[in-house]
Design a protein around this motif. Structure first.
Motif, short mmCIF file in Angstrom:
data_model
loop_
_atom_site.label_atom_id
_atom_site.label_comp_id
_atom_site.label_asym_id
_atom_site.label_seq_id
_atom_site.Cartn_x
_atom_site.Cartn_y
_atom_site.Cartn_z
N GLY A 101 1.08 -1.25 -0.06
CA GLY A 101 0.02 0.02 -0.07
C GLY A 101 0.95 1.26 -0.02
N LEU A 102 0.69 1.97 -0.95
CA LEU A 102 1.59 3.26 -1.03
C LEU A 102 0.78 4.50 -0.25
N GLY A 103 -0.34 4.44 -0.74
CA GLY A 103 -1.03 5.76 -0.07
C GLY A 103 -0.32 7.26 -0.43
N MET A 104 -0.33 8.04 0.54
CA MET A 104 0.62 9.30 0.39
C MET A 104 2.17 9.05 0.42
N ASN A 133 -1.83 -1.76 -5.67
CA ASN A 133 -2.74 -2.24 -6.55
C ASN A 133 -3.25 -1.48 -7.65
N ASP A 134 -3.22 0.02 -7.42
CA ASP A 134 -3.90 0.93 -8.03
C ASP A 134 -2.91 1.86 -8.62
N ALA A 138 -1.54 -7.17 -3.22
CA ALA A 138 -0.78 -7.66 -2.19
C ALA A 138 -1.21 -8.87 -1.62
N LEU A 139 -2.55 -9.35 -2.01
CA LEU A 139 -2.66 -10.69 -1.40
C LEU A 139 -2.27 -11.76 -2.32
N ASN A 140 -1.68 -11.49 -3.60
CA ASN A 140 -1.37 -12.70 -4.13
C ASN A 140 0.07 -12.44 -4.75
N TYR A 189 11.30 -7.45 6.54
CA TYR A 189 10.37 -6.73 7.08
C TYR A 189 9.44 -6.48 5.98
N LEU A 190 8.06 -6.62 6.61
CA LEU A 190 6.95 -6.42 5.87
C LEU A 190 6.01 -5.62 6.61
N ALA A 191 5.46 -4.27 6.10
CA ALA A 191 4.42 -3.69 6.50
C ALA A 191 3.16 -3.47 5.69
N VAL A 192 1.93 -3.76 6.15
CA VAL A 192 1.05 -3.87 5.35
C VAL A 192 -0.11 -2.65 5.77
N ASP A 193 -0.63 -1.94 4.90
CA ASP A 193 -1.52 -0.97 5.26
C ASP A 193 -2.31 -0.84 3.97
N ILE A 194 -3.37 -1.76 3.72
CA ILE A 194 -4.28 -2.05 2.50
C ILE A 194 -5.50 -1.65 3.00
N TRP A 195 -6.07 -1.32 4.17
CA TRP A 195 -7.41 -1.13 4.76
C TRP A 195 -7.68 0.31 4.72
N PRO A 196 -8.78 0.63 4.37
CA PRO A 196 -9.39 2.24 4.50
C PRO A 196 -9.42 2.75 5.63
N ALA A 197 -10.00 1.76 7.01
CA ALA A 197 -10.15 2.23 8.14
C ALA A 197 -9.37 1.42 9.21
N LEU A 198 -8.95 1.92 10.35
CA LEU A 198 -8.57 1.07 11.43
C LEU A 198 -9.73 0.13 12.08
N GLY A 199 -9.25 -0.99 12.62
CA GLY A 199 -10.26 -1.92 12.94
C GLY A 199 -10.87 -2.63 12.12
N ASP A 200 -10.16 -2.74 10.57
CA ASP A 200 -11.08 -3.60 9.60
C ASP A 200 -11.06 -5.13 9.71
N GLU A 201 -12.09 -5.65 9.78
CA GLU A 201 -12.20 -6.90 10.05
C GLU A 201 -11.51 -7.84 9.15
N ASN A 202 -10.99 -7.51 7.98
CA ASN A 202 -10.12 -8.05 7.23
C ASN A 202 -8.76 -8.29 7.62
#
Length: 335
Positions: free
Chosen positions: A180-183, A204-205, A234-236, A245-258
């Motif tokens: 996840g790139l984000g900003m 991904n985008d 990211a999933l594949n 080291y791996l850092a994952v930030d692919i969710w739009p909100a904190l507490g995402d159930e996924n």
């Protein structure tokens, strides 16, 4: 015994009032010894919504001071009714509500940004004068930006966002992979870490990548020559070399159930030596609730959580980390 008004953060399913109107999900009045007790009661009533969290506010009367303003007196700034002094006074009062005022990790450094738009993505400058942090309570905010895809907020520069990623930089080393790139905020700070030899970013985008180059000047960043950006899922994605080291930030909100299932699937492919998942603190607290543990949480319980989900998460040797996780849960459930 104090009474708390609790709110279900998860939107109601279907096209109904509680989907978009937060007030429709309020109205759960619970008597408890503490906000944590009220939160635990809500978790018992709605166990499937633990990952989304619950907002807990003490329910009590407020002293309201009415001030008459003469009709012939004009406000100097009609866009901001709070003077600077009154903002600071309010901030001081709010800070007393919670004891957490100092973040446990060094704040992230923020590169220069400028507004931009590409495809469905936009970065705009916003004004958020007072807000909560992730590990800290209320504070003032300046020079804030938010990244949106359509009407969905994906990232911002609020203390909540900055603090929730601050410790992800500390563990970066060797070949670091960012999902996840984000900003590019985490990327900017990872490049300042001398233990990092190479950074691979999976995004991904492709439109996000294009916008990224519009809103900042990454090629001028320190150690930019260490960066490779790959368009991929990211999933594949499967690396061709060892990942330290791996850092994952692919969710739009904190507490995402996924978070947990996505993190497990990604790590099965990447097999990184150490992993950070954005919002993992909240998932750890959810795990403690699932197991019936009462606060305070312990490092032994965090080790149990790591073993249960099968991901070598960061901070496994930090005895203070479980308390930081509880702080984060408190902040998010009242956000």
């Amino acid at each position: 015994m104090p009474e708390y008004r609790c709110t279900r953060n998860k939107s109601y399913a279907g096209d109904c009032t509680g989907r978009d109107d937060l007030t429709a999900r309020q109205g759960y009045y619970i008597q408890a010894e503490s906000p944590e007790g009220a939160w635990k009661e809500m978790a018992t009533r709605f166990p499937d919504e633990v990952t989304y969290g619950f907002t807990v506010d003490q329910w009590e009367g407020f002293n309201v001071k009415v001030v008459e303003v003469p009709q012939d007196k004009e406000l100097e700034n009609k866009q901001d009714l709070l003077t600077q002094s009154s903002k600071q006074e309010l901030l001081a009062q709010l800070s007393e509500v919670l004891e957490y005022k100092t973040p446990p990790y060094e704040p992230l450094k923020v590169p220069e940004y400028r507004p931009g738009e590409y495809g469905e993505w936009t970065l705009e400058e916003i004004n958020t004068p007072i807000t909560r942090g992730y590990f800290t309570s209320y504070q003032s905010v300046t020079n804030n930006y938010r990244l949106c895809r359509g009407n969905t907020l994906w990232m911002s520069l609020t203390p909540m966002e900055l603090e929730s990623q601050s410790h992800h930089v500390l563990a970066a080393k060797g070949h670091t992979v960012l999902m996840g790139l984000g900003m590019g905020l985490l990327l900017y700070n990872v490049l300042l870490n001398n233990d990092v030899e190479k950074v691979t970013v999976i995004e991904n985008d492709p439109d996000v990548i294009e916008l990224f180059h519009q809103i900042t000047n990454p090629t001028a960043w320190q150690n930019w020559d260490k960066v490779s950006i790959i368009v991929g899922d990211a999933l594949n994605w499967i690396p061709s070399e060892t990942v330290d080291y791996l850092a994952v930030d692919i969710w739009p909100a904190l507490g995402d159930e996924n978070l947990r299932p996505n993190g497990q699937k990604i790590q099965q492919n990447v097999r990184a030596k150490q992993v950070a998942l954005w919002g993992q603190e909240l998932d750890f607290i959810s795990y403690c609730v699932e197991q019936g543990y009462s606060p305070p949480c312990t490092l032994a319980q965090y080790h149990e959580y790591i073993e249960a989900i099968g991901i070598p998460l960061i901070e496994a040797d930090n005895p203070n980390y479980p308390d930081y996780c509880f702080r984060a849960a408190q902040m998010v459930m009242n956000y």
